[in-house]
Design a protein around this motif. Structure first.
Motif, PDB file in Angstrom:
ATOM      1  N   VAL A  31       0.856  -1.185   0.000  1.00  0.00           N
ATOM      2  CA  VAL A  31       0.000   0.000   0.000  1.00  0.00           C
ATOM      3  C   VAL A  31       0.890   1.232   0.000  1.00  0.00           C
ATOM      4  CG1 VAL A  31      -1.567   1.376   1.422  1.00  0.00           C
ATOM      5  CG2 VAL A  31      -2.073  -1.025   0.998  1.00  0.00           C
ATOM      6  N   LEU A  32       0.588   2.118  -0.940  1.00  0.00           N
ATOM      7  CA  LEU A  32       1.377   3.332  -1.132  1.00  0.00           C
ATOM      8  C   LEU A  32       0.556   4.505  -0.601  1.00  0.00           C
ATOM      9  CD1 LEU A  32       4.050   3.894  -2.633  1.00  0.00           C
ATOM     10  CD2 LEU A  32       2.739   4.047  -4.750  1.00  0.00           C
ATOM     11  N   ILE A  33       1.109   5.221   0.360  1.00  0.00           N
ATOM     12  CA  ILE A  33       0.409   6.374   0.917  1.00  0.00           C
ATOM     13  C   ILE A  33       1.273   7.626   0.765  1.00  0.00           C
ATOM     14  CG2 ILE A  33      -0.925   4.986   2.571  1.00  0.00           C
ATOM     15  CD1 ILE A  33       0.984   5.868   4.774  1.00  0.00           C
ATOM     16  N   GLY A  34       0.635   8.777   0.927  1.00  0.00           N
ATOM     17  CA  GLY A  34       1.371  10.035   0.813  1.00  0.00           C
ATOM     18  C   GLY A  34       0.428  11.119   0.362  1.00  0.00           C
ATOM     19  N   SER A  35       0.787  12.362   0.652  1.00  0.00           N
ATOM     20  CA  SER A  35      -0.151  13.435   0.337  1.00  0.00           C
ATOM     21  C   SER A  35      -0.232  13.658  -1.168  1.00  0.00           C
ATOM     22  CB  SER A  35       0.225  14.719   1.075  1.00  0.00           C
ATOM     23  OG  SER A  35       1.595  14.910   1.006  1.00  0.00           O
ATOM     24  N   SER A  36      -1.249  14.402  -1.547  1.00  0.00           N
ATOM     25  CA  SER A  36      -1.497  14.689  -2.945  1.00  0.00           C
ATOM     26  C   SER A  36      -0.273  15.369  -3.558  1.00  0.00           C
ATOM     27  CB  SER A  36      -2.727  15.605  -3.011  1.00  0.00           C
ATOM     28  OG  SER A  36      -2.997  15.902  -4.340  1.00  0.00           O
ATOM     29  N   GLY A  37       0.105  14.916  -4.744  1.00  0.00           N
ATOM     30  CA  GLY A  37       1.251  15.511  -5.425  1.00  0.00           C
ATOM     31  C   GLY A  37       2.588  14.887  -5.062  1.00  0.00           C
TER      32      GLY A  37
END
Ligand code: ADP
Ligand code: MG
Length: 240
Positions: A31-37
């Motif tokens: 699962v790849l997470i992180g803020s937009s952009g």
């Protein structure tokens, strides 16, 4: 199954992926997470060569993929992709959507493609919808058709880019169940999602990206309960 080394990608002056390294073993769910952009979609798109990498290497199932020497249309059959917006063919029925690529791209005989599509529609819980057009389906049903359609090409890896973000909240669960079933069957998956429940239940590894770099990766429980990096901690505080 997937090995990304020192991957770089820019759009003009914007350096979007910076020396990204990622390895996904067969049957693993990342699962790849992180803020937009932060570059999550770009990373998935590079893995499917919807975007061309600038430098670095991408190996799928032991084969290094080079756009110049690899037949990308053949290669792409190995990598299924499911998007936020389902991109179904509106003028085709559910069954026709699912058999389209196997019949047209892989030249699978139509009878065989239909038989295989019915098995997949059963699997995603839509056996009774094969003759229906997409505009008669809920968002959750459309997304499950999109998953069946991707599976029809018998990919080795499935990429999901925020597959539930466009859905009404009450429809998210049915899509996540389908994805969990797929994971339990041993599909290798890379999933961009904000559904931390899914990550906790289904992910072998959670990868946090920020500003085009992988900041931290770990087992869901480790990353969620004891992030090592300050950036990861503040991101998780903001979303959990
Ligand atoms: P995420 O999926 O994590 O939100 P993206 O991979 O979509 O991030 O985008 C990363 C950065 O690259 C953003 O700054 C975005 O504006 C930029 N970007 C993405 N696609 C393009 C494109 N085709 N042309 C120019 N800039 C792009
Ligand atoms: Mg994105």
């Amino acid at each position: 199954m997937v090995k990304v080394s020192s991957l770089n990608k820019s759009f003009g002056d914007l350096h979007v992926l910076k020396d990204v390294d990622l390895q996904v073993a067969e049957k693993e769910v990342v699962v790849l997470i992180g803020s937009s952009g932060s570059g999550k979609s770009t990373l998935l798109r590079c893995l499917n060569f919807l975007e061309m990498k600038e430098s670095g290497s991408i190996e799928i199932d032991g084969v290094q993929i080079e756009p110049k020497s690899t037949n990308l249309n053949v290669f792409r059959q190995n990598v299924g992709m499911v998007f936020q917006h389902f991109n179904l063919f509106p003028h085709k029925t559910v069954l026709e959507n699912v058999i389209e690529a196997p019949v047209v791209v892989k030249k699978v005989p139509k009878d065989q493609a239909i038989a295989e599509a019915r098995v997949l529609l059963e699997k995603v819980g839509l056996a009774d919808k094969e003759a229906v057009y997409p505009n008669k389906l809920s968002g959750g049903q459309k997304q499950r058709v999109a998953i069946a359609r991707a599976l029809a090409m018998k990919p080795k890896v499935m990429l999901f880019d925020e597959p539930t973000s466009a859905l009404d909240p009450e429809l998210v669960g049915e899509v996540l169940v389908t994805m969990k079933d797929l994971a339990a069957e041993g599909m290798t998956m890379i999933v961009v999602t904000h559904e931390m429940g899914f990550a906790k239940e289904a992910a072998d590894l959670v990868v946090y990206m920020h500003d085009g770099q992988i900041v931290e990766a770990g087992k869901p429980m480790d990353l969620f309960t004891a992030p090592k990096q300050e950036r990861t901690r503040s991101f998780l505080q903001a979303i959990l």
